[in-house]
Design a protein around this motif. Sequence first.
Motif, short mmCIF file in Angstrom:
data_model
loop_
_atom_site.label_atom_id
_atom_site.label_comp_id
_atom_site.label_asym_id
_atom_site.label_seq_id
_atom_site.Cartn_x
_atom_site.Cartn_y
_atom_site.Cartn_z
N UNK B 156 0.06 -10.56 2.65
CA UNK B 156 1.18 -10.53 1.67
C UNK B 156 1.06 -9.12 0.86
N UNK B 157 -0.16 -8.63 0.77
CA UNK B 157 0.00 -7.25 0.00
C UNK B 157 0.46 -6.24 0.71
N UNK B 158 0.08 -5.93 1.98
CA UNK B 158 0.80 -4.83 2.82
C UNK B 158 2.41 -5.09 2.91
N UNK B 159 2.80 -6.70 3.14
CA UNK B 159 4.19 -6.82 2.99
C UNK B 159 4.90 -6.41 1.74
N UNK B 160 4.25 -6.73 0.54
CA UNK B 160 5.01 -6.61 -0.62
C UNK B 160 5.05 -5.19 -0.58
N UNK B 161 4.13 -4.19 -0.39
CA UNK B 161 4.12 -2.93 -0.59
C UNK B 161 5.14 -2.16 0.25
N UNK B 162 4.96 -2.61 1.68
CA UNK B 162 5.93 -1.89 2.29
C UNK B 162 7.52 -2.34 2.42
N UNK B 163 7.63 -3.58 2.32
CA UNK B 163 9.17 -4.13 2.10
C UNK B 163 9.78 -4.16 0.69
N UNK B 164 8.99 -4.17 -0.22
CA UNK B 164 9.46 -4.35 -1.30
C UNK B 164 9.20 -3.05 -2.32
N UNK B 165 8.14 -2.48 -2.12
CA UNK B 165 7.77 -1.00 -2.69
C UNK B 165 8.35 0.09 -2.20
N UNK B 166 8.53 -0.12 -0.59
CA UNK B 166 9.05 1.04 0.17
C UNK B 166 8.07 1.93 0.56
N UNK B 167 6.64 1.62 0.37
CA UNK B 167 5.64 2.56 0.79
C UNK B 167 5.42 2.75 2.27
N UNK B 168 5.07 4.02 2.81
CA UNK B 168 4.76 3.90 4.26
C UNK B 168 3.54 3.35 4.61
N UNK B 169 3.09 3.04 5.88
CA UNK B 169 1.83 2.58 6.18
C UNK B 169 0.72 3.71 5.71
N UNK B 170 0.99 4.83 5.54
CA UNK B 170 0.00 5.78 5.30
C UNK B 170 -0.49 5.89 3.79
N UNK B 171 0.70 5.60 3.13
CA UNK B 171 0.58 5.52 1.77
C UNK B 171 -0.12 4.25 1.40
N UNK B 172 0.24 3.09 1.89
CA UNK B 172 -0.25 1.83 1.68
C UNK B 172 -1.97 1.90 2.00
N UNK B 173 -2.19 2.66 3.12
CA UNK B 173 -3.62 2.96 3.47
C UNK B 173 -4.31 3.60 2.31
N UNK B 174 -3.80 4.48 1.97
CA UNK B 174 -4.51 5.39 0.67
C UNK B 174 -4.54 4.36 -0.31
N UNK B 175 -3.57 3.62 -0.84
CA UNK B 175 -3.55 2.73 -1.99
C UNK B 175 -4.51 1.87 -2.02
N UNK B 176 -4.65 1.23 -0.80
CA UNK B 176 -5.54 0.07 -0.60
C UNK B 176 -6.82 0.65 -0.05
N UNK B 177 -7.05 1.86 0.05
CA UNK B 177 -8.19 2.35 0.52
C UNK B 177 -8.79 1.68 2.01
N UNK B 178 -7.73 1.89 2.97
CA UNK B 178 -7.99 1.29 4.29
C UNK B 178 -7.53 2.13 5.18
N UNK B 179 -8.00 1.89 6.52
CA UNK B 179 -7.29 2.54 7.59
C UNK B 179 -5.80 2.20 7.98
N UNK B 180 -5.08 3.28 8.13
CA UNK B 180 -3.89 3.12 8.29
C UNK B 180 -3.42 2.13 9.58
N UNK B 181 -4.32 2.27 10.66
CA UNK B 181 -4.29 1.30 11.67
C UNK B 181 -4.57 -0.11 11.18
N UNK B 182 -5.41 -0.43 10.33
CA UNK B 182 -5.43 -1.59 9.70
C UNK B 182 -4.10 -2.18 8.92
N UNK B 183 -3.36 -1.29 8.20
CA UNK B 183 -2.23 -1.80 7.43
C UNK B 183 -1.41 -2.09 8.87
N UNK B 184 -1.19 -1.28 9.65
CA UNK B 184 -0.05 -1.78 10.64
C UNK B 184 -0.35 -2.74 11.35
N UNK B 185 -1.52 -3.00 11.70
CA UNK B 185 -2.04 -4.55 12.03
C UNK B 185 -1.81 -5.62 11.36
#
Lengths: 208, 208
Positions: B156-185
């Motif tokens: 839910x958190x990555x979906x909200x940040x990606x589709x609603x807030x418009x963050x890229x997967x890289x930005x979400x990775x920084x925001x949630x302190x996780x790897x970008x590959x984890x965000x994409x997965x």
Amino acid sequence: MWTAYRDIMEHVSVTEDMRRRILTRLEENTSVPARPAIRFPLYRRLVAAAACLLLLLGGILAAGRVFSSPEVPSDLGNVGNGIPSFTEVSSLQELSQTVGFPVEGLSHIPFTVTETHYTVLMENTAEIRYIGDGTSAVYRKTPGQTDPSGDYGSYAAVLQWDISGLTVTLKGDGTLFSLALWQDGDYSYSAQLSTPVSTAVWENMLSA
Amino acid sequence: MYICPSSTFSHTVTLQRWVIQAAARIRLLLFHAFAQPAFDEAREDTAALSRQAERLLSQHGDSILRLAYAYLHNMSDAEDVLQDTLLQFLKTAPVLENPDHEKAWLLRVAGNLSKNRIAYNRVRGADELEESLAAEQREDLSYVWDAVKSLPVKYREVIHLFYYEGYSTGQIAQLLRMNESTVRSRLRRGREQLKSILQEVPGLVDGL
């Protein structure tokens, strides 16, 4: 589907009532609590009043000197507690003098520093901000055991690293780290980099 | 010589009143001379803090509230998280370089506070949004909301940040302190789950 999700989220917004509630509670949480009124016995009030009267009658000239005194009564020292205050100073020496303890700062910063800002936060936290081309480092030192970084986010990786006999907590993604916290004697320290770096770079920066 | 007791009493009371009034005036003079500047400064700090709170609420209030709601599905809890997030910002004075970082910091803290509430089972039951959509007879939105709600928090958190807030997967990775590959997965798995839930509803799986 995603248009629908955005439509759904438009139903969630800060209402005027909610805004008022939040601002009121924030004000309560960040203001200085009022001092309780203290009732003194009558004789003490009379003695105090008499003393004031004597002061008025006998010390008008002296009062002129008192009014020109720059000193503020010491019992006002806690006015402003809980309210973040920022005072920018011009040098490392002035920063140390203002906070009342020696401030060392960082060396071997992993970028070319073009600007340095010295700030006193909350009266006794020293902050040095090093600005480079699109990057920055922030060093903070404060008395006591509290984390001065202001960064309470969760990190994917947190590790303990021994640097020059100090145990430094590094926070980052496991490979690169952007935040370091440590304690030495009576002080707590933090260093934060806008661009995460490896443990080797941290070691070089903090062991100097 | 006879002295009327009531007359003596009356004079004593008058003298007392006069002394007390004089003392009060002196205290007022001293207050204006010494304490007023400190109180004025504190008042200015409080006013600055209020302005900061209002600005944060205006600029980021809806985003923080919506993210918190996406986690918690309850307006009172989301409001609490919004308030606590702003309080943390005002009290910790985080080091931030630009408005984008400010928003990311606020969303990160709001996300962590929301997840803490979920972890400690401190979430209320009512979903006002569900009730609102039902009242508006927006079945399409209700389906989508139910489907998103049924996802695990990590999707839910990555979906909200990606589709609603418009963050890229890289930005979400920084925001949630996780790897970008984890965000994409997590994005991919979240989309797959949504697709399987919504496939029976024509039109809603478009874009998934």
